[in-house]
Scaffold this motif. Structure first.
Motif, PDB file in Angstrom:
ATOM      1  N   ARG A   1      43.387  29.212  59.657  1.00 57.52           N
ATOM      2  CA  ARG A   1      44.561  29.587  60.441  1.00 57.52           C
ATOM      3  C   ARG A   1      45.839  29.445  59.617  1.00 57.52           C
ATOM      4  O   ARG A   1      46.758  30.265  59.721  1.00 57.52           O
ATOM      5  CB  ARG A   1      44.657  28.722  61.707  1.00 57.52           C
ATOM      6  N   ALA A   2      45.906  28.400  58.792  1.00 54.55           N
ATOM      7  CA  ALA A   2      47.095  28.204  57.962  1.00 54.55           C
ATOM      8  C   ALA A   2      47.294  29.388  57.017  1.00 54.55           C
ATOM      9  O   ALA A   2      48.416  29.894  56.859  1.00 54.55           O
ATOM     10  CB  ALA A   2      46.978  26.902  57.167  1.00 54.55           C
ATOM     11  N   MET A   3      46.208  29.844  56.417  1.00 51.35           N
ATOM     12  CA  MET A   3      46.321  30.968  55.482  1.00 51.35           C
ATOM     13  C   MET A   3      46.580  32.279  56.236  1.00 51.35           C
ATOM     14  O   MET A   3      47.293  33.157  55.744  1.00 51.35           O
ATOM     15  CB  MET A   3      45.071  31.036  54.610  1.00 51.35           C
ATOM     16  N   ASP A   4      46.048  32.384  57.463  1.00 48.97           N
ATOM     17  CA  ASP A   4      46.390  33.539  58.312  1.00 48.97           C
ATOM     18  C   ASP A   4      47.875  33.522  58.655  1.00 48.97           C
ATOM     19  O   ASP A   4      48.480  34.579  58.875  1.00 48.97           O
ATOM     20  CB  ASP A   4      45.566  33.516  59.602  1.00 48.97           C
ATOM     21  N   GLY A   5      48.462  32.330  58.717  1.00 42.12           N
ATOM     22  CA  GLY A   5      49.887  32.195  59.005  1.00 42.12           C
ATOM     23  C   GLY A   5      50.773  32.412  57.790  1.00 42.12           C
ATOM     24  O   GLY A   5      51.991  32.271  57.897  1.00 42.12           O
ATOM     25  N   GLY A   6      50.172  32.735  56.657  1.00 39.24           N
ATOM     26  CA  GLY A   6      50.960  33.075  55.473  1.00 39.24           C
ATOM     27  C   GLY A   6      51.124  31.958  54.469  1.00 39.24           C
ATOM     28  O   GLY A   6      51.794  32.125  53.443  1.00 39.24           O
ATOM     29  N   ILE A   7      50.532  30.787  54.747  1.00 41.07           N
ATOM     30  CA  ILE A   7      50.641  29.681  53.798  1.00 41.07           C
ATOM     31  C   ILE A   7      49.673  29.933  52.647  1.00 41.07           C
ATOM     32  O   ILE A   7      48.453  30.001  52.847  1.00 41.07           O
ATOM     33  CB  ILE A   7      50.350  28.335  54.494  1.00 41.07           C
ATOM     34  N   ASP A   8      50.205  30.075  51.443  1.00 43.55           N
ATOM     35  CA  ASP A   8      49.388  30.434  50.283  1.00 43.55           C
ATOM     36  C   ASP A   8      48.529  29.282  49.789  1.00 43.55           C
ATOM     37  O   ASP A   8      47.404  29.480  49.336  1.00 43.55           O
ATOM     38  CB  ASP A   8      50.279  30.900  49.128  1.00 43.55           C
ATOM     39  N   ASP A   9      49.102  28.086  49.802  1.00 45.04           N
ATOM     40  CA  ASP A   9      48.448  26.936  49.179  1.00 45.04           C
ATOM     41  C   ASP A   9      48.034  25.918  50.232  1.00 45.04           C
ATOM     42  O   ASP A   9      48.872  25.446  51.014  1.00 45.04           O
ATOM     43  CB  ASP A   9      49.385  26.263  48.172  1.00 45.04           C
ATOM     44  N   VAL A  10      46.760  25.565  50.237  1.00 43.29           N
ATOM     45  CA  VAL A  10      46.266  24.541  51.155  1.00 43.29           C
ATOM     46  C   VAL A  10      45.554  23.452  50.355  1.00 43.29           C
ATOM     47  O   VAL A  10      45.015  23.706  49.273  1.00 43.29           O
ATOM     48  CB  VAL A  10      45.309  25.128  52.220  1.00 43.29           C
ATOM     49  N   GLY A  11      45.584  22.240  50.897  1.00 45.41           N
ATOM     50  CA  GLY A  11      44.958  21.112  50.229  1.00 45.41           C
ATOM     51  C   GLY A  11      43.919  20.451  51.114  1.00 45.41           C
ATOM     52  O   GLY A  11      44.213  20.087  52.256  1.00 45.41           O
ATOM     53  N   CYS A  12      42.709  20.292  50.597  1.00 44.81           N
ATOM     54  CA  CYS A  12      41.605  19.705  51.351  1.00 44.81           C
ATOM     55  C   CYS A  12      41.331  18.273  50.892  1.00 44.81           C
ATOM     56  O   CYS A  12      41.845  17.822  49.874  1.00 44.81           O
ATOM     57  CB  CYS A  12      40.340  20.538  51.147  1.00 44.81           C
ATOM     58  N   GLY A  13      40.464  17.594  51.632  1.00 43.40           N
ATOM     59  CA  GLY A  13      40.048  16.259  51.241  1.00 43.40           C
ATOM     60  C   GLY A  13      39.224  15.613  52.328  1.00 43.40           C
ATOM     61  O   GLY A  13      39.238  16.050  53.482  1.00 43.40           O
ATOM     62  N   VAL A  14      38.471  14.576  51.939  1.00 48.72           N
ATOM     63  CA  VAL A  14      37.770  13.746  52.918  1.00 48.72           C
ATOM     64  C   VAL A  14      38.193  12.302  52.667  1.00 48.72           C
ATOM     65  O   VAL A  14      38.758  11.985  51.615  1.00 48.72           O
ATOM     66  CB  VAL A  14      36.236  13.874  52.802  1.00 48.72           C
TER      67      VAL A  14
END
Length: 471
Positions: free
Chosen positions: A229-242
């Protein structure tokens, strides 16, 4: 066969596929021929899939484990060199309606003071951070639709970007807030955020639901699908983690890589960053009560194999980890660390430091200058660069530069320029002297003569106190 292109969490994070992968890894942990071939494949710097990476993680052959370490170091050097990006977290509020069993902000914790910064208090915090020399922040807040609505986050971002104190300015605001809607992600994009960060905590659905018994975060699918959803909202860079220690680390390791593969397949670009936090003590949370906690050697191997499997991603280690541990994993793949961090709301203003509002205990308590000094002594280049974000080199444009090995042509010059800026404005005498020597040594390594000449000109301008340029 699992479907990594599906938009449904339980299909791109398929429990059956993870269990089969773990079984395959256990069966092949001593397969010298297979593991050797995977290490050689990794040296091509095109990454490994989750099943291949799981075999490397499980490998019990000492000399091949050493070869993995060498390979991770080679890949780190190729993509990120000796640059280490610095940032600080900024906690806005610890009001939260969730029931997360590992976080002291959980709703049933009645003795922790609940604090929410006003915009004026945010100004004081940001001014204190600017006085340290920080240029990049990661906003943190609990999930509470009444106390921390999206409007509050947006107003806070606007406040942060508006503050210009002496030579200080925050040039990139990354945001770590709860999963939300495409509409709200669009608002965050319009507000000028850098990376949207959200930790899955654990990819095991059953464990996830036990760890999140109440509140909106208890919805596994909604949380896991947030990056889409974040990338659908136009945010290019996302950060993952556990959060390693909540569940079996092997399971979450595989789930994390499957998530990265999913984003690459569906959105055309994988995670900009992967964070590797471990469970820590905090207020009413006892880390020793979590039986899946991992030791330092296991932690180092996780970092090693992530760097091999996802060579393009930035890797983040926070002040949850000690100086000794951070020093070890910097060599193996980490490219970003926090420095001088406070994990309490309002923690940067010296006159009021409410440590009892901290989200977790900090292991590395050094000041930013001490961290910069240490990095320089270890022959790393402390970088305050935000040039890619400010120049539109984000998302797939950034990843294309990274994967081609060309990103160093941007990052190395800007790392040196921003280090020089820090030395002139904020460094102690010792740090400044060490930093000047490092810059002199590194600037001559810039291969492009035109770029090298330009960098030298800018460095001379900085020494003369000129600040007409921005990165």
């Amino acid at each position: 066969m699992y479907n990594m292109k599906s938009l449904k969490a339980e299909e791109f994070i398929d429990d059956g596929e993870i269990l089969d992968t773990l079984k395959f890894a256990e069966e092949h942990k001593s397969d010298r021929a297979l593991i050797s071939s995977l290490i050689e494949k990794a040296r091509e710097c095109k990454g490994l899939n989750h099943r291949e990476a799981a075999v490397l993680l499980e490998c019990d052959i000492p000399d091949l484990n050493e070869k993995m370490v060498e390979t991770a170091k080679e890949i780190k050097e190729k993509f990120y060199g000796n640059r280490i990006v610095l940032f600080a977290p900024l906690y806005l509020s610890n009001y939260c309606v969730n029931g997360c069993t590992y976080c002291p902000y959980h709703a049933i914790n009645k003795h922790i003071p609940r604090v929410k910064l006003s915009q004026e208090e945010i100004r004081k915090e940001v001014t204190a951070l600017q006085d340290m020399g920080h240029k990049r922040l990661a906003l943190e807040t609990g999930e509470d639709p009444i106390h921390n609505p999206i409007e509050y986050i947006l107003e806070s971002i606007d406040t942060i970007y508006s503050i210009k104190h002496k030579n200080g300015a925050i040039r990139r605001v990354n945001v770590n807030i709860a999963a939300t809607t495409v509409e709200n992600y669009k608002k965050l994009k319009d507000a000028g955020i850098g990376t949207y960060i959200l930790f899955q905590e654990t990819y095991n659905k059953k464990a996830y639901e036990q760890l999140h018994p109440t509140g909106p975060k208890s919805d596994y699918a909604y949380h896991t699908e947030a990056m889409d959803r974040a990338m659908d909202g136009g945010i290019d860079d996302v950060g993952c983690g556990v959060l390693f220690g909540l569940n079996l680390y092997r399971y979450d390791f595989v789930g994390l890589l499957m998530h990265a593969e999913h984003l690459e397949a569906v959105k055309g670009v994988g995670p900009h960053t992967i964070s590797v936090p471990r469970i820590r003590n905090a207020d009413d949370i006892n880390a020793q009560s979590f039986e899946n906690a991992i030791d330092d050697d296991t932690f180092a191997k996780i970092v090693t194999v992530i760097r091999i499997a996802v060579p393009y991603t930035g890797m983040i280690v926070s002040t949850r980890e000690s100086q000794k541990t951070r020093e070890r994993v910097l060599e193996l793949g980490v490219s970003q660390i926090s420095g001088g961090s406070r994990t309490s709301v309002g923690g940067y203003c010296e006159e009021e430091r409410p440590e009892d509002t901290a989200q977790f205990d900090v292991s590395d308590t050094r000041s930013l200058d001490e961290v910069v000094n240490w990095l320089i002594k270890k022959d790393h280049i402390p970088s305050f660069c935000t040039a890619c974000y400010r120049s539109g080199r984000t998302g797939d444009r950034f990843m294309q530069l990274v994967k081609s090995g060309q990103i160093a042509n941007c990052c190395q010059p800007n790392a040196l320029i921003t280090l020089k800026e820090y030395l002139e404005d904020y460094a102690s005498d010792e740090t400044k002297a060490l930093g000047e020597k490092l810059i002199a040594k590194e600037v001559v390594k810039i291969p492009n003569p035109t770029v090298q000449k330009k960098v030298l000109e800018i460095l001379e301008e900085e020494s003369a106190g000129k600040r007409d340029f921005r990165f």
